[in-house]
Enzyme design. Structure first.
Site, PDB file in Angstrom:
ATOM      1  N   CYS A   1     -19.568 -21.082  16.524  1.00  0.00           N
ATOM      2  CA  CYS A   1     -20.396 -20.445  15.595  1.00  0.00           C
ATOM      3  C   CYS A   1     -21.801 -20.798  16.232  1.00  0.00           C
ATOM      4  CB  CYS A   1     -20.238 -21.088  14.315  1.00  0.00           C
ATOM      5  SG  CYS A   1     -21.473 -20.614  13.146  1.00  0.00           S
TER       6      CYS A   1
ATOM      7  N   ASN B   1       6.477  10.030   6.708  1.00  0.00           N
ATOM      8  CA  ASN B   1       6.989   8.648   7.502  1.00  0.00           C
ATOM      9  C   ASN B   1       8.069   9.347   8.541  1.00  0.00           C
ATOM     10  OD1 ASN B   1       8.444   6.566   8.717  1.00  0.00           O
ATOM     11  ND2 ASN B   1       7.270   5.153   6.903  1.00  0.00           N
TER      12      ASN B   1
ATOM     13  N   HIS C   1      -6.191  -5.557   4.481  1.00  0.00           N
ATOM     14  CA  HIS C   1      -6.311  -6.686   5.307  1.00  0.00           C
ATOM     15  C   HIS C   1      -7.248  -7.026   6.499  1.00  0.00           C
ATOM     16  CE1 HIS C   1      -1.493  -5.903   4.521  1.00  0.00           C
ATOM     17  NE2 HIS C   1      -2.277  -6.741   3.698  1.00  0.00           N
TER      18      HIS C   1
ATOM     19  N   THR D   1       4.039   3.551   6.572  1.00  0.00           N
ATOM     20  CA  THR D   1       4.313   2.191   6.128  1.00  0.00           C
ATOM     21  C   THR D   1       5.634   1.906   5.982  1.00  0.00           C
ATOM     22  OG1 THR D   1       3.299   0.348   4.904  1.00  0.00           O
ATOM     23  CG2 THR D   1       3.404   2.404   3.941  1.00  0.00           C
TER      24      THR D   1
HETATM   25  C1  BV8 Z   1      -0.200 -13.786   0.651  1.00  0.00           C
HETATM   26  C2  BV8 Z   1      -3.231  -8.252   9.223  1.00  0.00           C
HETATM   27  C3  BV8 Z   1       0.102 -15.657  -0.571  1.00  0.00           C
HETATM   28  C4  BV8 Z   1      -3.169  -9.266  10.454  1.00  0.00           C
HETATM   29  C5  BV8 Z   1      -1.207  -8.300   8.086  1.00  0.00           C
HETATM   30  C6  BV8 Z   1       5.227 -11.050  -2.548  1.00  0.00           C
HETATM   31  C7  BV8 Z   1       4.067 -11.190  -3.178  1.00  0.00           C
HETATM   32  C8  BV8 Z   1       3.105 -11.839  -2.429  1.00  0.00           C
HETATM   33  C9  BV8 Z   1       3.305 -12.187  -1.098  1.00  0.00           C
HETATM   34  C10 BV8 Z   1       4.535 -11.932  -0.448  1.00  0.00           C
HETATM   35  C11 BV8 Z   1       5.542 -11.493  -1.458  1.00  0.00           C
HETATM   36  N1  BV8 Z   1       6.808 -11.624  -0.560  1.00  0.00           N
HETATM   37  C12 BV8 Z   1       6.444 -12.079   0.541  1.00  0.00           C
HETATM   38  C13 BV8 Z   1       5.132 -12.513   0.608  1.00  0.00           C
HETATM   39  C14 BV8 Z   1       4.604 -13.330   2.030  1.00  0.00           C
HETATM   40  C15 BV8 Z   1       3.911 -12.064   2.952  1.00  0.00           C
HETATM   41  C16 BV8 Z   1       4.950 -10.893   3.156  1.00  0.00           C
HETATM   42  O1  BV8 Z   1       4.604  -9.986   2.354  1.00  0.00           O
HETATM   43  N2  BV8 Z   1       5.639 -10.966   3.960  1.00  0.00           N
HETATM   44  C17 BV8 Z   1       6.442 -10.073   4.381  1.00  0.00           C
HETATM   45  C18 BV8 Z   1       6.711 -10.015   5.710  1.00  0.00           C
HETATM   46  C19 BV8 Z   1       7.865 -10.210   3.682  1.00  0.00           C
HETATM   47  N3  BV8 Z   1       2.611 -11.527   2.287  1.00  0.00           N
HETATM   48  C20 BV8 Z   1       1.638 -12.374   2.641  1.00  0.00           C
HETATM   49  O2  BV8 Z   1       1.636 -13.501   3.185  1.00  0.00           O
HETATM   50  C21 BV8 Z   1       0.223 -11.796   2.106  1.00  0.00           C
HETATM   51  N4  BV8 Z   1      -0.761 -12.964   1.500  1.00  0.00           N
HETATM   52  O3  BV8 Z   1       0.794 -13.191  -0.137  1.00  0.00           O
HETATM   53  O4  BV8 Z   1      -0.732 -14.964   0.340  1.00  0.00           O
HETATM   54  C22 BV8 Z   1      -1.050 -16.068  -1.634  1.00  0.00           C
HETATM   55  C23 BV8 Z   1      -0.807 -15.696  -2.970  1.00  0.00           C
HETATM   56  C24 BV8 Z   1      -1.879 -16.324  -3.790  1.00  0.00           C
HETATM   57  C25 BV8 Z   1      -2.846 -17.223  -3.158  1.00  0.00           C
HETATM   58  C26 BV8 Z   1      -2.867 -17.524  -1.980  1.00  0.00           C
HETATM   59  C27 BV8 Z   1      -1.583 -17.144  -0.901  1.00  0.00           C
HETATM   60  C28 BV8 Z   1      -0.824 -11.409   3.389  1.00  0.00           C
HETATM   61  C29 BV8 Z   1      -0.092 -10.336   4.051  1.00  0.00           C
HETATM   62  C30 BV8 Z   1      -1.027  -9.655   5.031  1.00  0.00           C
HETATM   63  C31 BV8 Z   1      -0.482 -10.115   6.470  1.00  0.00           C
HETATM   64  N5  BV8 Z   1      -1.497  -9.473   7.427  1.00  0.00           N
HETATM   65  N6  BV8 Z   1      -2.082  -7.615   8.932  1.00  0.00           N
HETATM   66  C32 BV8 Z   1      -2.735  -8.574  11.727  1.00  0.00           C
HETATM   67  O5  BV8 Z   1      -2.836  -7.419  11.758  1.00  0.00           O
HETATM   68  O6  BV8 Z   1      -2.740  -9.121  12.665  1.00  0.00           O
HETATM   69  S1  BV8 Z   1       0.297  -7.584   7.871  1.00  0.00           S
HETATM   70  C33 BV8 Z   1       0.688  -6.294   8.799  1.00  0.00           C
HETATM   71  O7  BV8 Z   1       1.981  -5.817   8.405  1.00  0.00           O
HETATM   72  C34 BV8 Z   1      -0.411  -5.012   8.802  1.00  0.00           C
HETATM   73  O8  BV8 Z   1      -1.484  -5.184   8.352  1.00  0.00           O
HETATM   74  C35 BV8 Z   1       0.538  -4.182   7.933  1.00  0.00           C
HETATM   75  O9  BV8 Z   1      -0.376  -4.010   6.719  1.00  0.00           O
HETATM   76  C36 BV8 Z   1       1.675  -4.886   7.506  1.00  0.00           C
HETATM   77  C37 BV8 Z   1       2.885  -3.868   7.087  1.00  0.00           C
HETATM   78  O10 BV8 Z   1       3.123  -3.272   8.305  1.00  0.00           O
HETATM   79  P1  BV8 Z   1       3.125  -1.758   8.470  1.00  0.00           P
HETATM   80  O11 BV8 Z   1       1.687  -1.345   8.286  1.00  0.00           O
HETATM   81  O12 BV8 Z   1       3.984  -0.911   7.345  1.00  0.00           O
HETATM   82  O13 BV8 Z   1       3.749  -1.232   9.809  1.00  0.00           O
HETATM   83  P2  BV8 Z   1       5.367  -1.529  10.190  1.00  0.00           P
HETATM   84  O14 BV8 Z   1       5.422  -1.664  11.633  1.00  0.00           O
HETATM   85  O15 BV8 Z   1       5.890  -2.459   9.192  1.00  0.00           O
HETATM   86  O16 BV8 Z   1       5.749   0.052   9.803  1.00  0.00           O
HETATM   87  C38 BV8 Z   1       5.403   1.160  10.457  1.00  0.00           C
HETATM   88  C39 BV8 Z   1       5.917   2.289   9.604  1.00  0.00           C
HETATM   89  O17 BV8 Z   1       5.341   3.740  10.227  1.00  0.00           O
HETATM   90  C40 BV8 Z   1       7.338   2.421   9.701  1.00  0.00           C
HETATM   91  O18 BV8 Z   1       7.977   2.933   8.581  1.00  0.00           O
HETATM   92  C41 BV8 Z   1       7.636   3.371  10.819  1.00  0.00           C
HETATM   93  O19 BV8 Z   1       8.794   4.244  10.377  1.00  0.00           O
HETATM   94  C42 BV8 Z   1       6.391   4.547  10.509  1.00  0.00           C
HETATM   95  N7  BV8 Z   1       5.772   5.289  11.556  1.00  0.00           N
HETATM   96  C43 BV8 Z   1       5.874   4.973  13.093  1.00  0.00           C
HETATM   97  N8  BV8 Z   1       5.324   5.979  13.830  1.00  0.00           N
HETATM   98  C44 BV8 Z   1       4.977   6.859  12.626  1.00  0.00           C
HETATM   99  C45 BV8 Z   1       5.328   6.593  11.433  1.00  0.00           C
HETATM  100  N9  BV8 Z   1       5.041   7.229  10.470  1.00  0.00           N
HETATM  101  C46 BV8 Z   1       4.425   8.469  10.589  1.00  0.00           C
HETATM  102  N10 BV8 Z   1       4.174   8.881  11.797  1.00  0.00           N
HETATM  103  C47 BV8 Z   1       4.320   8.000  12.884  1.00  0.00           C
HETATM  104  N11 BV8 Z   1       4.011   8.793  14.115  1.00  0.00           N
HETATM  105 ZN    ZN Z   2     -20.751 -21.828  11.461  1.00  0.00          ZN
END
Ligand code: BV8
Ligand code: ZN
Length: 249
Positions: free
Chosen positions: A146, A212, A117, A187
């Site tokens: 830019c 996790n 990402h 994650t």
């Molecule tokens: C795309 C960067 C389309 C920005 C981020 C199926 C297929 C393809 C796409 C989709 C699909 N279904 C839905 C989609 C759309 C969407 C998506 O997935 N939506 C979700 C919300 C349903 N996906 C997209 O839009 C992607 N692009 O599909 O484009 C396309 C296709 C073809 C052509 C053109 C376009 C792009 C997704 C990327 C978005 N960008 N980040 C920024 O950071 O500002 S996402 C962001 O959330 C992060 O990068 C991270 O990766 C992501 C997931 O979060 P996690 O890392 O898992 O964090 P979270 O808080 O959720 O969980 C934390 C975990 O840690 C928990 O489980 C917790 O229990 C645990 N934890 C906490 N503390 C601890 C711990 N574990 C261990 N120890 C601890 N101490």
């Molecule tokens: Zn430029």
């Protein structure tokens, strides 16, 4: 740390291991996760900020949010979880496949990293695609322009609705698919297509180990789940692996 016998045998035989990581691995560095109780999405909604249309509608608001997050990251250190993963490179062929943009794996010393990402330390012009590393930009709370063409400069991160960088995604996917063990650390496994990667690894015969603090979408398909904080579990795992490797000498 009591480990399942089957897992110990896997650790004894493994050559290639992958760590697929999310925001949870950086939580103990002080960086809030996306969906946890203190999650940043709770205060902000992705549709408001982490997408291209929001940026073009209000570039300064989105830039300010990333500048704020960059400052948080700069004031943080890699935690013992990041450091343990880097240290494991002395025992295995280790690759990190991260969803995080915080650069902490690199700062911890990991040498093989796929950033699915993007990275908050890199930026580029939406017009001419000139890249700017954050240190080369003066600190501003409005979207910089830019130097080459005057276009808007944005963070080099993948927003919702944007494609993942092909080389990073396919590199991470293939490495996980061919791994002997695929650790899935901190994650919720709800963001796609990244979350397909550990599933592909599993289908391809990799031994999937989830670390996790709570069960996730992935738990039912993981071969082994170790519940607890990654900053505590990973250093303990490193110690267990050191013992295994000494016994193998
Ligand atoms: C795309 C960067 C389309 C920005 C981020 C199926 C297929 C393809 C796409 C989709 C699909 N279904 C839905 C989609 C759309 C969407 C998506 O997935 N939506 C979700 C919300 C349903 N996906 C997209 O839009 C992607 N692009 O599909 O484009 C396309 C296709 C073809 C052509 C053109 C376009 C792009 C997704 C990327 C978005 N960008 N980040 C920024 O950071 O500002 S996402 C962001 O959330 C992060 O990068 C991270 O990766 C992501 C997931 O979060 P996690 O890392 O898992 O964090 P979270 O808080 O959720 O969980 C934390 C975990 O840690 C928990 O489980 C917790 O229990 C645990 N934890 C906490 N503390 C601890 C711990 N574990 C261990 N120890 C601890 N101490
Ligand atoms: Zn430029």
């Amino acid at each position: 740390m009591q480990l399942k016998k089957e897992f110990i045998e896997r650790l004894q035989k493994a050559k290639k291991i992958v760590f697929f990581t999310g925001a949870g691995i950086s939580a103990e560095s002080g960086i809030s996760t996306f969906r946890g109780v203190d999650g940043i999405w709770n205060k902000m909604k992705p549709e408001e900020l982490a997408n291209f249309d929001a940026f073009m509608r209000n570039p300064d608001l989105v830039w300010e949010w990333y500048q704020h997050r960059r400052e948080i990251v700069h004031n943080c250190q890699p935690n013992p979880g990041h450091n343990a993963i880097a240290a494991l490179e002395q025992y295995y062929d280790v690759t990190v496949v991260t969803q995080n943009i915080d650069n902490l794996h690199r700062r911890a010393g990991s040498t093989k990293i796929f950033e699915l990402h993007g990275n908050i330390e890199r930026n580029f012009c939406v017009n001419c695609h000139t890249f700017y590393n954050s240190p080369d930009l003066e600190i501003t709370y409005t979207a910089p322009k830019c130097k080459k063409c005057g276009g808007l400069v944005r963070p080099d991160v993948v927003w919702f609705g944007e494609m993942l960088p092909q080389d990073q995604y396919s590199g991470g996917e293939k490495t996980a698919a061919w791994s002997d063990i695929c650790f899935v650390v901190g994650t919720s496994a709800v963001v796609f297509p990244a979350a397909y990667i550990p599933m592909q690894a599993k289908h391809n015969g990799s031994y999937v180990v989830e670390i996790n603090i709570e069960p996730t979408e992935l738990s039912r398909s993981a071969d082994y789940s170790i519940f607890g904080k990654s900053g505590e579990i990973l250093p303990q795992l490193l110690e267990e692996i050191k013992k295994i490797k000494e016994q193998q000498l």
